[in-house]
Scaffold this motif. Sequence first.
Motif, PDB file in Angstrom:
ATOM      1  N   GLY A  40       0.790  -1.230   0.000  1.00 60.73           N
ATOM      2  CA  GLY A  40       0.000   0.000   0.000  1.00 60.73           C
ATOM      3  C   GLY A  40       0.817   1.272   0.000  1.00 60.73           C
ATOM      4  O   GLY A  40       0.319   2.335   0.416  1.00 60.73           O
ATOM      5  N   CYS A  41       2.043   1.220  -0.484  1.00 52.78           N
ATOM      6  CA  CYS A  41       2.918   2.391  -0.467  1.00 52.78           C
ATOM      7  C   CYS A  41       2.786   3.201  -1.756  1.00 52.78           C
ATOM      8  O   CYS A  41       2.376   2.677  -2.797  1.00 52.78           O
ATOM      9  CB  CYS A  41       4.368   1.952  -0.307  1.00 52.78           C
ATOM     10  N   LYS A  42       3.153   4.468  -1.681  1.00 53.73           N
ATOM     11  CA  LYS A  42       3.354   5.262  -2.881  1.00 53.73           C
ATOM     12  C   LYS A  42       4.747   4.932  -3.390  1.00 53.73           C
ATOM     13  O   LYS A  42       5.733   5.046  -2.655  1.00 53.73           O
ATOM     14  CB  LYS A  42       3.241   6.754  -2.604  1.00 53.73           C
ATOM     15  N   VAL A  43       4.845   4.524  -4.665  1.00 57.44           N
ATOM     16  CA  VAL A  43       6.114   4.053  -5.212  1.00 57.44           C
ATOM     17  C   VAL A  43       6.459   4.847  -6.465  1.00 57.44           C
ATOM     18  O   VAL A  43       5.648   4.943  -7.392  1.00 57.44           O
ATOM     19  CB  VAL A  43       6.051   2.551  -5.559  1.00 57.44           C
ATOM     20  N   VAL A  44       7.659   5.402  -6.474  1.00 55.87           N
ATOM     21  CA  VAL A  44       8.176   6.115  -7.644  1.00 55.87           C
ATOM     22  C   VAL A  44       9.482   5.448  -8.049  1.00 55.87           C
ATOM     23  O   VAL A  44      10.361   5.217  -7.210  1.00 55.87           O
ATOM     24  CB  VAL A  44       8.408   7.608  -7.348  1.00 55.87           C
ATOM     25  N   GLY A  45       9.610   5.126  -9.320  1.00 52.73           N
ATOM     26  CA  GLY A  45      10.812   4.489  -9.828  1.00 52.73           C
ATOM     27  C   GLY A  45      11.603   5.420 -10.725  1.00 52.73           C
ATOM     28  O   GLY A  45      11.030   6.272 -11.410  1.00 52.73           O
ATOM     29  N   ILE A  46      12.915   5.256 -10.726  1.00 56.09           N
ATOM     30  CA  ILE A  46      13.813   5.984 -11.622  1.00 56.09           C
ATOM     31  C   ILE A  46      14.359   4.976 -12.621  1.00 56.09           C
ATOM     32  O   ILE A  46      14.899   3.926 -12.233  1.00 56.09           O
ATOM     33  CB  ILE A  46      14.967   6.640 -10.844  1.00 56.09           C
ATOM     34  N   ALA A  47      14.194   5.259 -13.914  1.00 55.73           N
ATOM     35  CA  ALA A  47      14.643   4.338 -14.954  1.00 55.73           C
ATOM     36  C   ALA A  47      15.068   5.139 -16.175  1.00 55.73           C
ATOM     37  O   ALA A  47      14.847   6.350 -16.248  1.00 55.73           O
ATOM     38  CB  ALA A  47      13.538   3.343 -15.316  1.00 55.73           C
ATOM     39  N   GLY A  48      15.685   4.456 -17.142  1.00 59.47           N
ATOM     40  CA  GLY A  48      16.180   5.120 -18.343  1.00 59.47           C
ATOM     41  C   GLY A  48      15.395   4.740 -19.577  1.00 59.47           C
ATOM     42  O   GLY A  48      15.436   3.584 -20.014  1.00 59.47           O
ATOM     43  N   GLY A  49      14.647   5.690 -20.129  1.00 60.18           N
ATOM     44  CA  GLY A  49      13.908   5.444 -21.359  1.00 60.18           C
ATOM     45  C   GLY A  49      12.408   5.418 -21.151  1.00 60.18           C
ATOM     46  O   GLY A  49      11.912   4.923 -20.134  1.00 60.18           O
ATOM     47  N   ALA A  50      11.677   5.948 -22.136  1.00 61.71           N
ATOM     48  CA  ALA A  50      10.223   6.047 -22.034  1.00 61.71           C
ATOM     49  C   ALA A  50       9.560   4.682 -21.952  1.00 61.71           C
ATOM     50  O   ALA A  50       8.581   4.492 -21.216  1.00 61.71           O
ATOM     51  CB  ALA A  50       9.678   6.841 -23.221  1.00 61.71           C
ATOM     52  N   GLU A  51      10.082   3.709 -22.694  1.00 61.54           N
ATOM     53  CA  GLU A  51       9.462   2.385 -22.697  1.00 61.54           C
ATOM     54  C   GLU A  51       9.559   1.722 -21.333  1.00 61.54           C
ATOM     55  O   GLU A  51       8.590   1.123 -20.844  1.00 61.54           O
ATOM     56  CB  GLU A  51      10.115   1.508 -23.766  1.00 61.54           C
ATOM     57  N   LYS A  52      10.722   1.817 -20.706  1.00 56.17           N
ATOM     58  CA  LYS A  52      10.878   1.229 -19.374  1.00 56.17           C
ATOM     59  C   LYS A  52       9.980   1.939 -18.365  1.00 56.17           C
ATOM     60  O   LYS A  52       9.385   1.295 -17.494  1.00 56.17           O
ATOM     61  CB  LYS A  52      12.342   1.296 -18.936  1.00 56.17           C
ATOM     62  N   CYS A  53       9.872   3.254 -18.478  1.00 53.72           N
ATOM     63  CA  CYS A  53       9.029   3.999 -17.550  1.00 53.72           C
ATOM     64  C   CYS A  53       7.560   3.633 -17.720  1.00 53.72           C
ATOM     65  O   CYS A  53       6.821   3.514 -16.734  1.00 53.72           O
ATOM     66  CB  CYS A  53       9.234   5.499 -17.746  1.00 53.72           C
ATOM     67  N   ARG A  54       7.125   3.458 -18.958  1.00 50.98           N
ATOM     68  CA  ARG A  54       5.744   3.037 -19.186  1.00 50.98           C
ATOM     69  C   ARG A  54       5.483   1.662 -18.596  1.00 50.98           C
ATOM     70  O   ARG A  54       4.408   1.400 -18.037  1.00 50.98           O
ATOM     71  CB  ARG A  54       5.439   3.025 -20.686  1.00 50.98           C
ATOM     72  N   TRP A  55       6.453   0.752 -18.722  1.00 50.75           N
ATOM     73  CA  TRP A  55       6.294  -0.585 -18.148  1.00 50.75           C
ATOM     74  C   TRP A  55       6.093  -0.509 -16.639  1.00 50.75           C
ATOM     75  O   TRP A  55       5.241  -1.209 -16.076  1.00 50.75           O
ATOM     76  CB  TRP A  55       7.520  -1.432 -18.503  1.00 50.75           C
ATOM     77  N   LEU A  56       6.852   0.361 -15.992  1.00 48.38           N
ATOM     78  CA  LEU A  56       6.735   0.490 -14.541  1.00 48.38           C
ATOM     79  C   LEU A  56       5.340   0.948 -14.128  1.00 48.38           C
ATOM     80  O   LEU A  56       4.752   0.414 -13.175  1.00 48.38           O
ATOM     81  CB  LEU A  56       7.783   1.468 -14.008  1.00 48.38           C
ATOM     82  N   THR A  57       4.805   1.947 -14.814  1.00 44.56           N
ATOM     83  CA  THR A  57       3.519   2.505 -14.410  1.00 44.56           C
ATOM     84  C   THR A  57       2.327   1.720 -14.950  1.00 44.56           C
ATOM     85  O   THR A  57       1.352   1.480 -14.228  1.00 44.56           O
ATOM     86  CB  THR A  57       3.410   3.979 -14.838  1.00 44.56           C
TER      87      THR A  57
END
Length: 338
Positions: free
Chosen positions: A172-189
Motif C-alpha cells: 500500500g505504499c506510494k512508489v516512484v521508480g527511476i529508470a532510463g527510457g520512455a518504454e521502461k518507464c511506461r512498463w513500470l507505471t
Amino acid sequence: MTETNREWLLVKRPEGEPKASDYEWRESAVPEPGPGEFVVRVLYAAMDPAQRGWMDASGNYMPPIPLGAPVRAVVLGRVVKSNVDAHPVGQIVSGLGAWADYVICKPGYVGPVPVEWGHDLTTYLHPLGAVGATAYYGLFEIGKLKDGENLLVSGAAGGVGSLVGQMGKIKGCKVVGIAGGAEKCRWLTEELGFDAAIDYRVTDNLSAEIGRHFPNGFDVYFENVGGPTLEAAIDNMALHARIAICGMISAYNDSHNPPPGPRNMWNILVKRAHVEGLLVSDYMHRAGPGYQQINEWIKAGKLKFKVDVREGLENAPEVFNKLFSGAHDGKLMLKIGD
C-alpha cells in the motif's frame, strides 16, 4: 552429455568496461568430481552487475576472480555427476558457478531449487533466486518498509528494482521508480503499478523531479545506481528516512577513477537518516520464508517480472556488457544448455 567443457577465463583486469581481450576461451575435458563434490551442467547464467567488481583486483565484496580462472557467475543447472548424497544426479540446483558448460560445486555454495512449485526454470534465477531475496530482505529488513509509506527506487526497471517497487505497492505504499527510457518507464507505471516513473535520461533536474513526487520526502530509498542519482535522492529524504544500498552500477566501470561521492551527506545528519548496505549472502541461509511469500505473490498475480534470455556461451562477454549500456529488457541471463 557433451565430451567437451567450454569456458571463459578472465586473463586481464578490465580497465573500464570489459573488453574481449580481457577474456580467453578454453575447451577441455568435462571435469570429474572429487570427494564431497558434484558436477553441474550449466543451463543458465545470470548476468549481474556484481560480476564486474569480482573482476577487479579488490574483488568487491568477494575475493577477486583469479587471473586465468573461469569467470564467476550465479548459475542454474542440473547435477550430472555427484559424490554428495544430498545432491543426486538429476537434481536442479542454483548458486555460484561460472561461464562454462560444466562446473565443479561443493555443498553450501550451490543448493537445490523448489522445482515442485512449477515455474519456468528462469524464475529461479529471478524472483525465486538471489534477485528476489535481495529485493525482499533489502526492502523489509534493511529498508524496514511499513505499510503506506513513500518508496523511491532507482534502477527500477532492473531485476531487483522492479520487484522492490511491486512489493512496495503490495504494502500500500506510494512508489516512484527511476529508470532510463520512455518504454521502461511506461512498463513500470502501466504494467507493474508504480505510481510514477522518472526518466533520468530526459530530466534536467533529478532532485527537483523527485521532490515533485515526494513534497514531504520519501521514507525509504532502494539504491541500485549511486553517483548523481544518490545525491539527488539525499536531497529529498523525510525525517528518519532509510536508505538500503544494494548496488552502485553507475561507478562499476570507473573503479580507478571513481566520481566524487555525494556532496550533500550533511542532510543524512539533518534528517537523522539510516543508511545501510545490503549483501544478499547475509540472508540466504534463512531465505525460505521470503521465497515462500514471493511464490504466493507470483501465483496470486501480484508480482510480475521479465527475463531477457540471450543464447550461446560464446556470446557471454558481449551479453554481459549490455548491463552497462542498458540494452536489455528485464533480468538479463544467458542460456548455455538445454
